[in-house]
Design a protein around this motif. Sequence first.
Motif, PDB file in Angstrom:
ATOM      1  N   LEU A   1       0.789  -1.169   0.066  1.00 19.20           N
ATOM      2  CA  LEU A   1       0.003  -0.158   0.150  1.00 19.20           C
ATOM      3  C   LEU A   1       0.960   1.303  -0.101  1.00 19.20           C
ATOM      4  N   THR A   2       2.021   1.235   0.790  1.00 20.58           N
ATOM      5  CA  THR A   2       2.721   2.483   0.918  1.00 20.58           C
ATOM      6  C   THR A   2       3.438   2.654  -0.632  1.00 20.58           C
ATOM      7  N   SER A   3       3.647   1.728  -1.184  1.00 19.23           N
ATOM      8  CA  SER A   3       4.394   1.752  -2.362  1.00 19.23           C
ATOM      9  C   SER A   3       3.494   2.101  -3.461  1.00 19.23           C
ATOM     10  N   LEU A   4       2.327   2.254  -3.371  1.00 17.64           N
ATOM     11  CA  LEU A   4       1.701   2.622  -4.560  1.00 17.64           C
ATOM     12  C   LEU A   4       1.911   4.148  -5.178  1.00 17.64           C
ATOM     13  N   VAL A   5       2.696   5.038  -4.305  1.00 17.41           N
ATOM     14  CA  VAL A   5       3.057   6.105  -4.676  1.00 17.41           C
ATOM     15  C   VAL A   5       4.434   6.117  -4.936  1.00 17.41           C
TER      16      VAL A   5
ATOM     17  N   ARG B   1       2.032   4.096 -11.721  1.00 21.56           N
ATOM     18  CA  ARG B   1       1.271   3.168 -12.581  1.00 21.56           C
ATOM     19  C   ARG B   1      -0.133   2.460 -11.834  1.00 21.56           C
ATOM     20  N   ARG B   2       0.350   1.790 -10.639  1.00 22.29           N
ATOM     21  CA  ARG B   2      -0.608   1.294  -9.928  1.00 22.29           C
ATOM     22  C   ARG B   2      -1.822   2.143  -9.423  1.00 22.29           C
ATOM     23  N   LEU B   3      -1.093   3.156  -8.797  1.00 28.10           N
ATOM     24  CA  LEU B   3      -2.232   4.076  -8.243  1.00 28.10           C
ATOM     25  C   LEU B   3      -3.159   4.888  -9.260  1.00 28.10           C
ATOM     26  N   THR B   4      -2.618   4.858 -10.438  1.00 26.61           N
ATOM     27  CA  THR B   4      -3.422   5.504 -11.389  1.00 26.61           C
ATOM     28  C   THR B   4      -4.590   4.459 -11.807  1.00 26.61           C
ATOM     29  N   ILE B   5      -4.118   3.343 -12.041  1.00 25.23           N
ATOM     30  CA  ILE B   5      -5.120   2.224 -12.166  1.00 25.23           C
ATOM     31  C   ILE B   5      -6.256   2.089 -11.248  1.00 25.23           C
ATOM     32  N   VAL B   6      -5.953   2.251  -9.886  1.00 23.68           N
ATOM     33  CA  VAL B   6      -6.731   2.213  -8.748  1.00 23.68           C
ATOM     34  C   VAL B   6      -7.805   3.319  -9.002  1.00 23.68           C
ATOM     35  N   ILE B   7      -7.224   4.470  -8.990  1.00 23.13           N
ATOM     36  CA  ILE B   7      -8.145   5.434  -9.283  1.00 23.13           C
ATOM     37  C   ILE B   7      -9.344   5.402 -10.395  1.00 23.13           C
ATOM     38  N   PHE B   8      -8.813   5.062 -11.564  1.00 24.38           N
ATOM     39  CA  PHE B   8      -9.708   4.630 -12.537  1.00 24.38           C
ATOM     40  C   PHE B   8     -10.659   3.566 -12.392  1.00 24.38           C
ATOM     41  N   VAL B   9     -10.094   2.566 -11.916  1.00 27.32           N
ATOM     42  CA  VAL B   9     -11.077   1.489 -11.513  1.00 27.32           C
ATOM     43  C   VAL B   9     -11.967   2.062 -10.701  1.00 27.32           C
ATOM     44  N   CYS B  10     -11.878   2.740  -9.629  1.00 33.14           N
ATOM     45  CA  CYS B  10     -12.886   3.332  -8.871  1.00 33.14           C
ATOM     46  C   CYS B  10     -13.841   4.089  -9.431  1.00 33.14           C
TER      47      CYS B  10
ATOM     48  N   GLY C   1      -4.979   2.613 -20.175  1.00 31.78           N
ATOM     49  CA  GLY C   1      -4.012   3.368 -20.573  1.00 31.78           C
ATOM     50  C   GLY C   1      -2.798   3.129 -20.171  1.00 31.78           C
ATOM     51  N   VAL C   2      -2.556   2.808 -18.749  1.00 36.85           N
ATOM     52  CA  VAL C   2      -1.507   2.514 -18.093  1.00 36.85           C
ATOM     53  C   VAL C   2      -0.877   1.195 -18.456  1.00 36.85           C
ATOM     54  N   ILE C   3      -1.689   0.250 -19.008  1.00 36.75           N
ATOM     55  CA  ILE C   3      -1.261  -0.971 -18.985  1.00 36.75           C
ATOM     56  C   ILE C   3       0.060  -1.216 -19.975  1.00 36.75           C
ATOM     57  N   PRO C   4      -0.034  -0.841 -21.187  1.00 38.92           N
ATOM     58  CA  PRO C   4       1.247  -0.887 -22.004  1.00 38.92           C
ATOM     59  C   PRO C   4       2.693  -0.524 -21.179  1.00 38.92           C
ATOM     60  N   ILE C   5       2.762   0.745 -20.497  1.00 39.69           N
ATOM     61  CA  ILE C   5       3.896   0.990 -19.798  1.00 39.69           C
ATOM     62  C   ILE C   5       4.270   0.122 -18.661  1.00 39.69           C
ATOM     63  N   GLN C   6       2.853  -0.163 -17.810  1.00 41.65           N
ATOM     64  CA  GLN C   6       3.160  -0.952 -16.595  1.00 41.65           C
ATOM     65  C   GLN C   6       3.512  -2.201 -17.067  1.00 41.65           C
ATOM     66  N   LEU C   7       3.078  -2.945 -18.165  1.00 44.51           N
ATOM     67  CA  LEU C   7       3.594  -4.076 -18.717  1.00 44.51           C
ATOM     68  C   LEU C   7       5.137  -4.151 -19.148  1.00 44.51           C
ATOM     69  N   ALA C   8       5.338  -3.258 -19.804  1.00 40.49           N
ATOM     70  CA  ALA C   8       6.733  -3.036 -20.403  1.00 40.49           C
ATOM     71  C   ALA C   8       7.716  -2.806 -19.246  1.00 40.49           C
ATOM     72  N   GLU C   9       7.340  -2.012 -18.339  1.00 41.15           N
ATOM     73  CA  GLU C   9       8.226  -1.954 -17.259  1.00 41.15           C
ATOM     74  C   GLU C   9       8.471  -3.102 -16.024  1.00 41.15           C
ATOM     75  N   MET C  10       7.407  -3.941 -16.101  1.00 43.98           N
ATOM     76  CA  MET C  10       7.356  -4.886 -15.216  1.00 43.98           C
ATOM     77  C   MET C  10       8.132  -6.225 -16.156  1.00 43.98           C
ATOM     78  N   SER C  11       7.968  -6.140 -17.314  1.00 43.25           N
ATOM     79  CA  SER C  11       8.661  -7.402 -18.259  1.00 43.25           C
ATOM     80  C   SER C  11       9.737  -7.470 -18.108  1.00 43.25           C
ATOM     81  N   PRO C  12      10.528  -8.840 -18.275  1.00 46.92           N
ATOM     82  CA  PRO C  12      11.745  -9.097 -18.622  1.00 46.92           C
ATOM     83  C   PRO C  12      12.382  -8.360 -19.518  1.00 46.92           C
TER      84      PRO C  12
END
Length: 496
Positions: free
Chosen positions: A6-10, A316-325, A359-370
Amino acid sequence: MAPRFLTSLVPRREQREEGRPLLQVLRSLTWVQWGHFWSGWLAWTCDAVDFFSVSLSVTNLQNQFHKDTNHITTAITLTLLLRSAGAIIFGILSDRYGRKWPLVVNLLLVAVLELGSGFVQTFQQFLAVRSIFGIAMGGIWGLAASTGLENLPVEARGLASGVLQQGYAVGYLIAAVVNLFLVPEVSVGWRALFWTSAGMSLFAAVIRMLLPESEIFLRAKAARAHTGHSTKSKTRIFLHETKEMLKKHWLLCIYAVLLMTGFNFLSHGSQDLFPTYMQKSKGFSPHDATVATIIGNCGAIAGGGIAGWVSQYIGRRLTIVIFVCIIGAFIPLWILPSTFGALSAGAFFIQFGVQGAWGVIPIQLAEMSPPAFRATFPGVAYQVGNMVSSASAQIEATGGNHLKTHIAGNPDPVPDYATVQGILIGVVSAFVLVVTIIGPENHGSHFEKHKTAIEEGGGRDEIAEDDDDAERRSESRPDSIRVEDEKRSTDEKQPV
């Protein structure tokens, strides 16, 4: 004390403030960088036009083939089921041979199959063509995202991710406009929509053909030329590094599939049957249903761009959380009203949230990918998630058949798609929130500095080394590869 997930969301302050101002970065881009980005965007836009040609033609296809909604949506399910095969095939080709030609071939195949979709005469032929089409379609997203993002500076990737992903919404918008103005005016009817999308994919292939290879693969090619490795040797290295990646990142692979399963249920559950829902459950004409679809996609385009830009600053994750809400907040407006204006507003805000999170998913996946597998890993995760969620339209169609409602002026019961969609999207939104919050984030990752999958160490996420380190790299190569290269080098020195 709050748990770390939770603290690492930002992201940390130094991550948020790192780099140059966005406008300065955009002004510094070369025409090749712009070309790579927009060619990736165009490929993904064409992919959406191709896919939503079926969603927008459900009623026309019912009349053409004399089938009910549940049977017609089988074509959507088959397409989604087989997209994972295409993601694996074209993702591996892209990580092995480069971004350019695998994407060109992929787009050409899509164009041919979309053209064929408009010539079928029976429902069985239509299902067969759409099934094969799913394989070709499955490769587009991973190749388009890697092409569009990896050649841009890290400071621009958040905004670029949102704009790139909304090629999907733009494609849906284009398909809806063609369906609204062209299809009713031509004698071939729904077939015109499929032929138009085939022409767009062909155009996208030509554009990508005119652009150079990705800079990262040009660098890797130069490095391989320096060491003198053969094609056979490169393939061995690629297979070896693939095994290394799977050993190191198997848990990340499972997480990515779970994440993309939730996201694909969000998008397909809120879009694929929406025109049918507006006609069957709310009693609107095909024209009004198409207009509402266009309004919804305007919300999607706005949400994707805004979310991608915001994610560069708040993570990335905090943005996703806000838009899902936001999705959860507007579900009632999406399903409860009976007037066109209110339902269109609900469609706008639902798609603002759905495609904002996307909209966050392309960069979120690219950054977490090997880093060495930025085409295969995101593409396969995305399309396996598609495969799991492939029955979303049929789930909604079946649910509507069992749950009935009445609309004004019609004494007969009609499918209650509103309730079915509201329950599905509500449950999936909660799932996406949980999976996103507990997941990883590599905000601001410089993945372009890492080795490719045809360089030793790529599967272990190693940073690319300078040419001066070639001799030291040679000592760490797998024995079988090193012995073969030494033998070939000795043979080349023998007099002819």
